[in-house]
Motif scaffolding. Sequence first.
Motif, mmCIF file in Angstrom:
data_model
loop_
_atom_site.group_PDB
_atom_site.id
_atom_site.type_symbol
_atom_site.label_atom_id
_atom_site.label_comp_id
_atom_site.label_asym_id
_atom_site.label_seq_id
_atom_site.Cartn_x
_atom_site.Cartn_y
_atom_site.Cartn_z
ATOM 1 N N ASN A 3 1.085 -0.934 -0.306
ATOM 2 C CA ASN A 3 0.006 -0.016 0.065
ATOM 3 C C ASN A 3 0.495 1.634 -0.190
ATOM 4 O O ASN A 3 1.352 1.524 0.998
ATOM 5 C CB ASN A 3 -1.564 0.266 1.138
ATOM 6 N N ILE A 4 0.468 1.758 -0.950
ATOM 7 C CA ILE A 4 1.306 3.060 -1.329
ATOM 8 C C ILE A 4 0.917 4.501 -0.215
ATOM 9 O O ILE A 4 -0.246 5.348 -0.359
ATOM 10 C CB ILE A 4 1.768 3.719 -2.666
ATOM 11 N N ALA A 5 2.093 5.301 0.198
ATOM 12 C CA ALA A 5 1.939 7.024 0.871
ATOM 13 C C ALA A 5 2.552 7.856 -0.084
ATOM 14 O O ALA A 5 4.168 7.845 -0.211
ATOM 15 C CB ALA A 5 2.832 6.175 2.231
ATOM 16 N N SER A 55 2.759 -8.678 13.522
ATOM 17 C CA SER A 55 4.119 -7.606 13.303
ATOM 18 C C SER A 55 3.930 -8.073 11.482
ATOM 19 O O SER A 55 5.375 -8.401 11.365
ATOM 20 C CB SER A 55 6.005 -8.801 13.798
ATOM 21 N N HIS A 56 3.227 -8.690 10.806
ATOM 22 C CA HIS A 56 2.650 -8.980 9.174
ATOM 23 C C HIS A 56 2.684 -7.722 8.281
ATOM 24 O O HIS A 56 2.900 -8.137 7.193
ATOM 25 C CB HIS A 56 1.794 -10.056 9.591
ATOM 26 N N GLU A 57 2.547 -6.659 8.837
ATOM 27 C CA GLU A 57 2.510 -5.881 8.647
ATOM 28 C C GLU A 57 3.811 -4.965 8.433
ATOM 29 O O GLU A 57 4.761 -4.706 9.549
ATOM 30 C CB GLU A 57 1.590 -4.327 9.128
ATOM 31 N N ARG A 58 5.041 -4.007 7.458
ATOM 32 C CA ARG A 58 5.756 -4.273 7.066
ATOM 33 C C ARG A 58 6.192 -2.529 6.912
ATOM 34 O O ARG A 58 5.436 -2.452 6.115
ATOM 35 C CB ARG A 58 7.609 -4.648 7.100
ATOM 36 N N ILE A 59 6.573 -1.284 7.385
ATOM 37 C CA ILE A 59 6.680 -0.251 7.146
ATOM 38 C C ILE A 59 7.489 -0.504 5.823
ATOM 39 O O ILE A 59 8.866 -0.857 6.135
ATOM 40 C CB ILE A 59 6.948 0.798 7.607
ATOM 41 N N ILE A 60 7.729 0.366 4.634
ATOM 42 C CA ILE A 60 8.826 0.618 4.047
ATOM 43 C C ILE A 60 9.177 2.120 3.434
ATOM 44 O O ILE A 60 8.535 2.729 3.514
ATOM 45 C CB ILE A 60 8.690 -0.369 2.613
ATOM 46 N N SER A 61 10.646 2.247 3.407
ATOM 47 C CA SER A 61 11.071 3.390 2.910
ATOM 48 C C SER A 61 11.211 4.305 1.329
ATOM 49 O O SER A 61 10.385 2.709 0.702
ATOM 50 C CB SER A 61 12.396 3.890 2.851
ATOM 51 N N ARG A 62 10.647 5.576 1.264
ATOM 52 C CA ARG A 62 11.001 5.477 -0.231
ATOM 53 C C ARG A 62 11.899 4.892 -0.987
ATOM 54 O O ARG A 62 11.639 4.660 -1.950
ATOM 55 C CB ARG A 62 11.525 7.481 -0.118
ATOM 56 N N ASP A 63 13.281 5.058 -0.529
ATOM 57 C CA ASP A 63 13.867 3.395 -1.427
ATOM 58 C C ASP A 63 13.320 2.152 -1.900
ATOM 59 O O ASP A 63 13.546 2.005 -3.230
ATOM 60 C CB ASP A 63 15.484 3.477 -0.712
ATOM 61 N N GLU A 64 12.681 2.034 -0.553
ATOM 62 C CA GLU A 64 12.627 -0.033 -1.127
ATOM 63 C C GLU A 64 11.331 0.385 -1.692
ATOM 64 O O GLU A 64 11.014 -0.160 -2.512
ATOM 65 C CB GLU A 64 12.240 -0.250 0.348
ATOM 66 N N LEU A 65 10.230 1.315 -1.822
ATOM 67 C CA LEU A 65 9.693 2.064 -2.911
ATOM 68 C C LEU A 65 9.918 1.410 -4.373
ATOM 69 O O LEU A 65 9.095 0.978 -4.630
ATOM 70 C CB LEU A 65 8.287 3.016 -2.327
ATOM 71 N N GLY A 103 5.794 3.583 1.689
ATOM 72 C CA GLY A 103 4.730 2.257 1.823
ATOM 73 C C GLY A 103 4.357 1.610 3.044
ATOM 74 O O GLY A 103 5.386 1.087 3.775
ATOM 75 N N VAL A 104 3.580 0.448 3.143
ATOM 76 C CA VAL A 104 3.235 -0.519 3.764
ATOM 77 C C VAL A 104 3.106 -2.093 3.465
ATOM 78 O O VAL A 104 2.644 -2.025 1.935
ATOM 79 C CB VAL A 104 2.596 -0.807 5.320
ATOM 80 N N THR A 105 3.557 -3.072 4.121
ATOM 81 C CA THR A 105 4.125 -4.190 2.823
ATOM 82 C C THR A 105 3.096 -4.827 4.007
ATOM 83 O O THR A 105 3.949 -5.248 4.790
ATOM 84 C CB THR A 105 5.339 -5.012 2.499
#
Length: 371
Positions: free
Chosen positions: A88-90, A112-122, A136-138
Motif C-alpha cells: 500500500n503506497i503512501a 508483526s506481519h505489516e512492515r513499513i517501507i521507505s521511499r527507497d525500498e518502494l 508505504g507498507v507491505t
Amino acid sequence: MKADVLIIGGGIQGCATAYHLARRGVSVIVLEKDYVARHASGVNAGGVRLLGRDMAEVPLSKASMEMWQALSDELGHDTGFRRQGLINIAVDQADMDTLRTREAKMRAKGYSHERIISRDELRERLPHANPDCVGGVTSELDGYAIPYKATSAFRLAAECRGARIVEGEELLSLRRVGGSWLAQGSTTRFEADTVVNCAGAWADRIALMIGDNVPLSHAAPMLMITARMPHFAKPVVGAVSRQLSFKQFGNGTVLIGGGAKGFADRAAGRTRLDYAKLTAAARTTAEFFPIMRRAAINRMWAGLEAYMPDNLPVIGPAVNAARAFHAFGFSAHGFQMGPVVGQVMADLVMTGHSQFPLGAFRIDRYDRKVL
C-alpha cells in the motif's frame, strides 16, 4: 432431498463450508439460485489480503492466509493463488503518520506481519511508481487468486467428498418444523437438521426467513482489465488513503479495482457500470503509475456484493432460531477469508464453538439493547 446441513448460497463461503463439513462425514446440500460463483465470489478482484485488515478480522485473516499457501494442493484443484506480496503506497507524510499509528496498535496486539517501507525500498520494488510517493507498507504473504477457480476448487473438493450442489434453484420459503428445517425451492423441497446462510447480497432475506433481522445493503463494485503490457509491477498494489487497487498478471494484463461502485439491481441479479467512476479510477491508477497512461482497457464488469454498516461480516449462530448459522456481509473483502470461514462454520455446526473470537461479527450487534 434430505441432508444433515443445507447451505444457502454457492459462493466461496458456502462452498468452503460444504467442503469442511463433507470432509468430516457430514451430508451436505448447497442450494444456489444461479450457479456457483455467479456473483461476488466469481467476479471480484481476487485479492488475498492480510494487509490493512480491521483488527477484529486479523486472527481469522491470518489463519486463512496460512491455508491459502497450500490450498491448491489440499483441495486437489488449482485456485490460481500466487504469493506476490502487497504494497500500500503512501503519497505523503500524513499517510506515513497513519501507518506509524497503525503499526503501534498492531504491535500492541502482538501482530508483526505489516512492515513499513521507505521511499527507497518502494522505488526498488516498484520502480515505475510515481517518484513523489514517499513510502508505504507491505505484507509479504499476500497475493491473489483467481476467484472463479478458487470457488470452483472448493466446490469440486466438496463434491468429491459427497456434497451435493443444486444450481438454478431459488429458495422460496424456509421454516423450522420440529427438529428439522423445511426449505421449498422453485422446484424441489429440501429437509435438513441445520441451515447455513451464505447467500451474499441476498442473505438478509434468508436471515428473515430464519427469524433474524440485519441491516444489510448491497452494491456493485467495478473492475476493469487491460490488454497485455510490459511487466512493471510484481506485488499487488494499493494505497493508504486513495482508491487504488491493481495487480499485473503473468500474461501482462493489469486488473484495476479501487472500490468504485456501479449500479446494482438485486431483484434482477444484474449490474450496470458507472463509466464516470471507472474513468476516475483509471486516472488515479495513471497518477500512481504513469506507465499506465498507455494502457488499453479490454473489459469492464461489476458484481453484486453485500455490505454491512461497519464493513465487518456476520459470522456466527442465528439468535432467534436453533440450528441455524450465518456467514455473509463481507463488504468486498471476504474472498481471502473464505477458507477459514468454511472451517469456522463447520466447527460451529458440529460443536457450537469456534477457536476464534467472533463477538464482533454477531448478527445482532445492531439490535437496540433494552436497559
